[in-house]
Design a protein around this motif. Structure first.
Motif, PDB file in Angstrom:
ATOM      1  N   LEU A 269      11.886   1.400   7.390  1.00 32.28           N
ATOM      2  CA  LEU A 269      10.474   1.774   7.420  1.00 32.28           C
ATOM      3  C   LEU A 269       9.749   1.452   6.123  1.00 32.28           C
ATOM      4  N   PHE A 270      10.389   1.726   4.993  1.00 32.25           N
ATOM      5  CA  PHE A 270       9.686   1.636   3.708  1.00 32.25           C
ATOM      6  C   PHE A 270      10.271   0.603   2.746  1.00 32.25           C
ATOM      7  N   GLY A 271      11.488   0.144   3.027  1.00 31.69           N
ATOM      8  CA  GLY A 271      12.147  -0.791   2.121  1.00 31.69           C
ATOM      9  C   GLY A 271      12.995  -0.048   1.109  1.00 31.69           C
ATOM     10  N   PRO A 272      14.133  -0.645   0.711  1.00 28.84           N
ATOM     11  CA  PRO A 272      15.026   0.023  -0.251  1.00 28.84           C
ATOM     12  C   PRO A 272      14.360   0.351  -1.579  1.00 28.84           C
ATOM     13  N   ARG A 273      13.468  -0.526  -2.045  1.00 26.89           N
ATOM     14  CA  ARG A 273      12.830  -0.279  -3.340  1.00 26.89           C
ATOM     15  C   ARG A 273      11.971   0.971  -3.319  1.00 26.89           C
ATOM     16  N   ALA A 274      11.351   1.246  -2.177  1.00 27.97           N
ATOM     17  CA  ALA A 274      10.495   2.427  -2.065  1.00 27.97           C
ATOM     18  C   ALA A 274      11.310   3.697  -2.202  1.00 27.97           C
ATOM     19  N   ILE A 275      12.571   3.661  -1.754  1.00 25.32           N
ATOM     20  CA  ILE A 275      13.422   4.840  -1.893  1.00 25.32           C
ATOM     21  C   ILE A 275      13.673   5.138  -3.362  1.00 25.32           C
ATOM     22  N   LEU A 276      13.970   4.113  -4.148  1.00 22.86           N
ATOM     23  CA  LEU A 276      14.205   4.318  -5.577  1.00 22.86           C
ATOM     24  C   LEU A 276      12.929   4.797  -6.271  1.00 22.86           C
ATOM     25  N   ALA A 277      11.788   4.238  -5.890  1.00 18.97           N
ATOM     26  CA  ALA A 277      10.523   4.637  -6.495  1.00 18.97           C
ATOM     27  C   ALA A 277      10.217   6.103  -6.187  1.00 18.97           C
ATOM     28  N   ALA A 278      10.582   6.552  -4.993  1.00 17.82           N
ATOM     29  CA  ALA A 278      10.300   7.917  -4.576  1.00 17.82           C
ATOM     30  C   ALA A 278      11.043   8.944  -5.414  1.00 17.82           C
ATOM     31  N   VAL A 279      12.211   8.550  -5.950  1.00 17.36           N
ATOM     32  CA  VAL A 279      12.987   9.467  -6.780  1.00 17.36           C
ATOM     33  C   VAL A 279      12.850   9.148  -8.266  1.00 17.36           C
TER      34      VAL A 279
END
Length: 281
Positions: A269-279
């Motif tokens: 849904l958001f891309g792996p990079r977005a997960i890292l940015a979220a944390v």
């Protein structure tokens, strides 16, 4: 058809139907596996006749029925979401409650398929991501119920990621997909053995290795850290919540597969990079 609302609406409707079928898969596939194991044990013990007399049981046969009264579900009682609402979540025959998970799986599948149509339109790539989402939802449900991650789903999911990458239908280069599968499997395999050597206990099942390998094949090795981070955070939060309300199952464990699946869906849904940015990484 180009990406956008029309494609999203069509795939969303397809997703509702697929979600209804996923409910069957989640319920029946583990039981099919158990029957297969029983047949194999019977054959090893020389009881072939018992296995031969067993009634057919698969994803199509027999027809769905109420587990409480045996009432065969009619076609108009099996319309995704709508039938559940019209029946007010109860069997039309005995009035026993029907689990809320059935419409939730249908709605979630429909929403994910609609998002895929919005992003990619109608085509091979869109159908591939629909299959990816459906497989992860089925695996999450099965693992939550039974702590099983069937090879019948994880291995085709793994190979699909590699084949699609080799065919140039995914943005992940084949080399990254292959090393993603290798790194996904070996990383959890190593964690499993380190944990077992230190504690004498098994911290996860082999199905988790295969599922993480499949996610590596779809997203590449670079996505493994964000996905495992998301899965670990979700697993920790849910595990603590279940413990606080005193609903941990026997043995005090929480299956990890559903959270790996959620990590994979989040990456889609958001891309792996977005997960890292979220944390904040």
């Amino acid at each position: 058809m180009a990406a956008g609302a029309p494609a999203g609406a069509l795939l969303g409707l397809l997703g509702l139907l697929v979600g209804s079928f996923l409910n069957v898969v989640i319920h029946r596939l583990p039981r099919m596996m158990e029957r297969q194991w029983a047949r194999e044990c019977a054959e090893l013990q020389g009881h072939d006749s018992e296995a031969a007399e067993e009634k057919a049981y698969n994803l199509l046969v027999p027809r769905s029925a109420c587990p409480h009264c045996g009432h065969t579900i009619r076609w108009h009682e099996n319309i995704p979401v709508l039938s559940y609402a019209l029946l007010r979540g109860r069997c039309s025959q005995c009035g026993h409650g029907i689990g809320i998970r059935y419409p939730l799986v249908e709605l979630t599948t429909g929403a994910l398929f609609a998002w895929v149509g919005w992003q990619w339109g109608l085509g091979v790539t869109a159908l591939a991501w629909c299959g990816f989402a459906a497989a992860l939802l089925a695996l999450a449900g099965i693992d939550w119920d039974t702590t099983l991650l069937p090879d019948d789903i994880t291995l085709p999911l793994l190979w699909a990621g590699l084949v699609l990458s080799a065919a140039g239908l995914m943005s992940v280069p084949l080399t990254d997909a292959v090393w993603g599968a290798v790194a996904g499997y070996l990383s959890l395999w190593l964690i499993y053995w380190v944990f077992k050597l230190l504690t004498g206990k098994e911290g996860m099942g082999h199905g988790d290795f295969k599922l993480f390998a499949a996610l590596g094949a779809w997203f590449g090795w670079q996505a493994l850290v964000p996905i495992i981070l998301m899965a670990s955070v979700l697993g920790a939060v849910v595990g603590i919540g279940i413990k606080l309300v005193g609903r941990l199952r026997e043995g005090g464990y929480v299956p990890f597969g559903p959270f790996l699946a959620l990590g994979g869906i989040t990456a889609m849904l958001f891309g792996p990079r977005a997960i890292l940015a979220a944390v904040g990484l």
